[in-house]
Write a protein that holds these residues in place. Structure first.
Motif, short mmCIF file in Angstrom:
data_model
loop_
_atom_site.label_atom_id
_atom_site.label_comp_id
_atom_site.label_asym_id
_atom_site.label_seq_id
_atom_site.Cartn_x
_atom_site.Cartn_y
_atom_site.Cartn_z
N PHE A 194 13.46 -1.54 0.73
CA PHE A 194 12.60 -0.49 0.88
C PHE A 194 13.32 0.79 0.95
N ALA A 195 12.72 2.01 0.58
CA ALA A 195 13.40 3.38 0.74
C ALA A 195 12.30 4.16 1.44
N VAL A 196 12.97 5.15 2.28
CA VAL A 196 11.99 6.20 2.68
C VAL A 196 12.88 7.52 2.74
N LEU A 197 11.91 8.69 1.98
CA LEU A 197 12.48 9.95 1.93
C LEU A 197 12.14 10.69 2.86
N ILE A 222 8.09 9.87 2.57
CA ILE A 222 7.64 9.01 1.65
C ILE A 222 8.26 7.86 1.67
N PRO A 223 7.40 6.77 1.95
CA PRO A 223 8.27 5.42 1.80
C PRO A 223 7.70 4.98 0.51
N GLY A 224 8.57 3.95 0.19
CA GLY A 224 8.35 3.11 -1.13
C GLY A 224 9.18 1.68 -1.26
N ARG A 225 8.39 0.84 -1.86
CA ARG A 225 9.22 -0.54 -1.93
C ARG A 225 9.86 -0.51 -3.44
N LEU A 226 10.93 -0.64 -3.46
CA LEU A 226 11.74 -0.65 -4.64
C LEU A 226 12.03 -1.94 -5.28
N GLY A 227 11.58 -2.99 -4.53
CA GLY A 227 11.43 -4.32 -5.08
C GLY A 227 12.09 -5.36 -4.13
N GLY A 251 0.81 -1.19 -0.35
CA GLY A 251 0.03 -0.06 -0.06
C GLY A 251 0.83 0.99 -0.06
N ILE A 252 2.25 1.12 -0.11
CA ILE A 252 3.05 2.39 -0.20
C ILE A 252 3.36 2.54 -1.52
N ALA A 253 4.22 3.67 -1.89
CA ALA A 253 4.46 3.86 -3.46
C ALA A 253 5.46 2.90 -4.00
N ASN A 254 5.13 2.45 -5.25
CA ASN A 254 6.02 1.55 -6.03
C ASN A 254 7.23 2.23 -6.21
N ARG A 255 8.08 1.55 -7.02
CA ARG A 255 9.39 2.26 -7.26
C ARG A 255 9.30 3.33 -8.35
N VAL A 271 4.70 -10.81 5.56
CA VAL A 271 5.61 -9.89 6.37
C VAL A 271 5.58 -8.69 5.36
N LEU A 272 5.70 -8.77 4.05
CA LEU A 272 5.70 -7.50 3.41
C LEU A 272 4.46 -6.27 3.66
N GLU A 273 3.43 -6.97 3.79
CA GLU A 273 2.38 -6.05 4.07
C GLU A 273 2.41 -5.52 5.50
N ARG A 274 2.98 -6.35 6.58
CA ARG A 274 3.21 -5.81 7.92
C ARG A 274 4.22 -4.41 7.94
N VAL A 275 5.35 -5.02 7.22
CA VAL A 275 6.17 -3.75 7.24
C VAL A 275 5.48 -2.47 6.55
N GLY A 276 4.70 -2.50 5.53
CA GLY A 276 4.16 -1.49 4.95
C GLY A 276 3.16 -0.93 6.14
N GLY A 277 2.70 -1.81 6.77
CA GLY A 277 1.75 -1.06 7.91
C GLY A 277 2.34 -0.36 8.84
N ILE A 278 3.68 -0.88 9.35
CA ILE A 278 4.41 -0.26 10.23
C ILE A 278 5.00 1.00 9.72
#
Length: 550
Positions: free
Chosen positions: A471-474, A462-467, A395-399, A445-452
């Motif tokens: 993950f990366a967070v600006l 701005i969090p995003g999943r790079l692949g 649910g966070i920004a894609n790459r 696990v990926l869903e839970r990290v996005g929720g955290i």
């Protein structure tokens, strides 16, 4: 008495024969003799009342009295009328000059009254003669006028006579307009039955109207439709009345063009009111001048209330000032399409698409806009954009979207200054999670990290999943020290939050490694930042994982 005799003894004295009969006194023989010799009076085709002989007071009295009794003379020509008027005009001075005669031995008041009476009789003679001449000419002129009117008027006229035995009508007359409208020949149809010349008359109700007017004498109007051989409707508007001779006249017009125009207008109005789109006519000053039924239903207002509002009252994006610019743009281009947001009476905001046209109608300028509700389309569009921008698991920004947002933040920072940090995060031993617990557990696990991320980070971050598990967070407006604090808080929270599964399997604990860096050169780009953060991440993993490095 010579002047009196010459005046009233003229052989052209003409009067009414009835007046002579009303005079019971028998004129003297001398008068009768003179009458027989009066060829001029005989030629005038009237009877002389009296012809005055020299110094005969009785004859003079007879003449004056008879002149006074003129009331209903026949119409005579101007040439015949002239000598009579001359007699009247000359009587007054003659009476005044012959007051010594026995007949004129009257008081001055009586003579004045007689003089006035003579003058009045002279005026009446002129008026009566003119009226009679007009009345004698009137019947002929009137008939000629009616004939000309009958033949030349643009309305068709048909005259019918009812026949009891046949329960039908015979055509007795038509004018030229009737021939033209019905495309028939007068000579061929006069004397023919209505039912044979106009077979549609019974079906259209004309026969019943003619019969009813013939029986009652009451005038009626009747509009009827005629079906041609090509199944095209033609319309006639009839005015039916009864004539003094018992016949029935129909004055009619071909109103097909008007009826078709009315039908077109009705269909247009029906279509406008029942179409799904709302229609607005708006004046140059922004006041609503016309709306269809759909507009009222769409906004929840009555028609009367809507016509008291302006564009600014229903459009959430347009003020009175912005309308002026909008109106000028429409005038210049003639037609525009735009999207805006309308506000209902209940306050609900709805996205709409407007197709607007500039119209000039009866000297007034109008904005004619068709308005369509696009709220469902906009919602779908928003969802598609969200799906294109966000990672479907976390649910966070894609790459791609993360890179776009990061470039925008870099540009803002380069323009206005300020700090900007970024960190890279990797789930430790994520491959073992998939291998030991399955991909379903890995997805959880990926869903839970996005929720955290949503629980710990700020709204401006701005969090995003790079692949994969990366993950990366600006972090806008955040220096390196603050960024490390945020990363450490995030790492600790994840390590202390076991992940539960719906299947009832044992909770799974995970850890993350984080590399942090900050923007040093405002001319740099997001790839430079991510590369440095990735190097810091590598150091964190090399140091044993589950830690933060910068």
């Amino acid at each position: 008495m010579n002047s009196l005799s010459r005046t009233i003894g003229l052989p052209h004295l003409i009067s009414d024969y009835d007046s002579l009969n009303r005079n019971r006194a028998k004129p003297p023989k001398t008068v009768n003799k003179f009458t027989k010799k009066c060829s001029s009076c005989a030629m005038a085709k009237t009877q002389p009342m009296a012809c005055i002989l020299m110094c005969e007071v009785f004859a003079m009295s007879q003449c004056i009295n008879s002149l006074m009794e003129l009331t209903a003379i026949p119409a005579i020509s101007k040439m015949q009328l002239k000598p009579i008027l001359q007699i009247y005009n000359q009587l007054t001075p003659i009476l005044a000059n012959n007051a010594d005669e026995p007949f004129f031995k009257k008081s001055s008041d009586e003579l004045n009254e007689l003089t006035q009476c003579i003058e009045e009789r002279a005026l009446r003679l002129v008026q009566t003669n003119a009226q009679l001449i007009h009345e004698n000419k009137k019947p002929g002129d009137h008939e000629a006028r009616l004939t000309a009117l009958f033949e030349n008027m643009s309305n068709g006229i048909a005259v019918y006579r009812f026949i009891d035995d046949a329960n039908d009508f015979i055509i007795t007359d038509l004018n030229k307009a009737a021939e033209r409208i019905e495309n028939i020949n007068r000579k061929e149809v006069i004397g023919q039955k209505l039912s044979s010349v106009f077979p549609f008359s019974a079906q259209a109700g004309l026969h019943d109207v003619l019969k009813r007017v013939s029986e009652t004498g009451l005038t009626e109007t009747h509009t009827m439709a005629i079906q041609t051989e090509n199944h095209i409707s033609q319309w006639r508007e009839n005015y039916v009345c009864k004539l003094p001779n018992g016949e029935v006249a129909v004055v009619f017009n071909d109103v097909t063009h008007r009826k078709n125009a009315e039908m077109t207008l009705q269909l247009t109005q029906f279509s406008v009111n029942h179409c799904a789109d709302s229609l607005y006519w708006i004046s140059a000053d922004g006041h609503i001048k016309y709306v269809n039924d759909s507009s009222c239903k769409f906004l929840g207002y009555s028609r009367e209330k809507l016509l008291t509002l302006t564009v600014a009252d229903i459009d959430a994006l347009y003020s009175a000032e912005s309308w002026v610019f909008h109106w000028q743009t429409l005038k210049e281009k003639g037609a525009i399409n735009l999207e805006t947001i309308y506000r209902t009476q209940q306050g609900k905001q709805i996205s709409v698409d407007i197709s607007a046209n500039y119209l000039l109608f009866e000297g007034e300028e109008y904005y004619c806009g068709f308005v369509r509700d696009i709220s469902e389309r906009k919602a779908l569009q928003t969802e598609l954009e969200r799906q294109a921008q966000l990672d479907y698991l976390t649910g966070i920004a894609n790459r791609r979207y993360f890179m776009e947002q990061s470039e925008m933040e870099l540009a803002r920072t380069a323009r206005y200054g300020g700090a900007l940090s970024v960190f890279m995060l990797d789930i430790d031993h994520f491959k073992q999670v998939n291998d030991n617990h399955g991909h379903t557990a890995g997805d959880r696990v990926l869903e839970r990290v996005g929720g955290i991320f949503a629980d710990i980070l700020r709204e401006t971050d701005i969090p995003g999943r790079l692949g994969g598990e990366e993950f990366a967070v600006l972090l806008p407006e955040t220096d390196l020290e603050k960024a490390v604090e945020v990363a450490e808080r995030l790492r600790s929270y994840i390590a202390e939050s076991p992940i539960f599964f719906e299947s009832g399997a044992l909770p799974l604990s995970i850890s993350v490694s984080i590399g942090v860096t900050t923007l040093q050169d405002h001319n740099g780009n997001i790839n430079d930042l991510l590369n440095r953060a990735d190097q810091a991440l590598y150091r964190a993993k090399s140091a044993g994982r589950n830690r933060v490095c910068k």
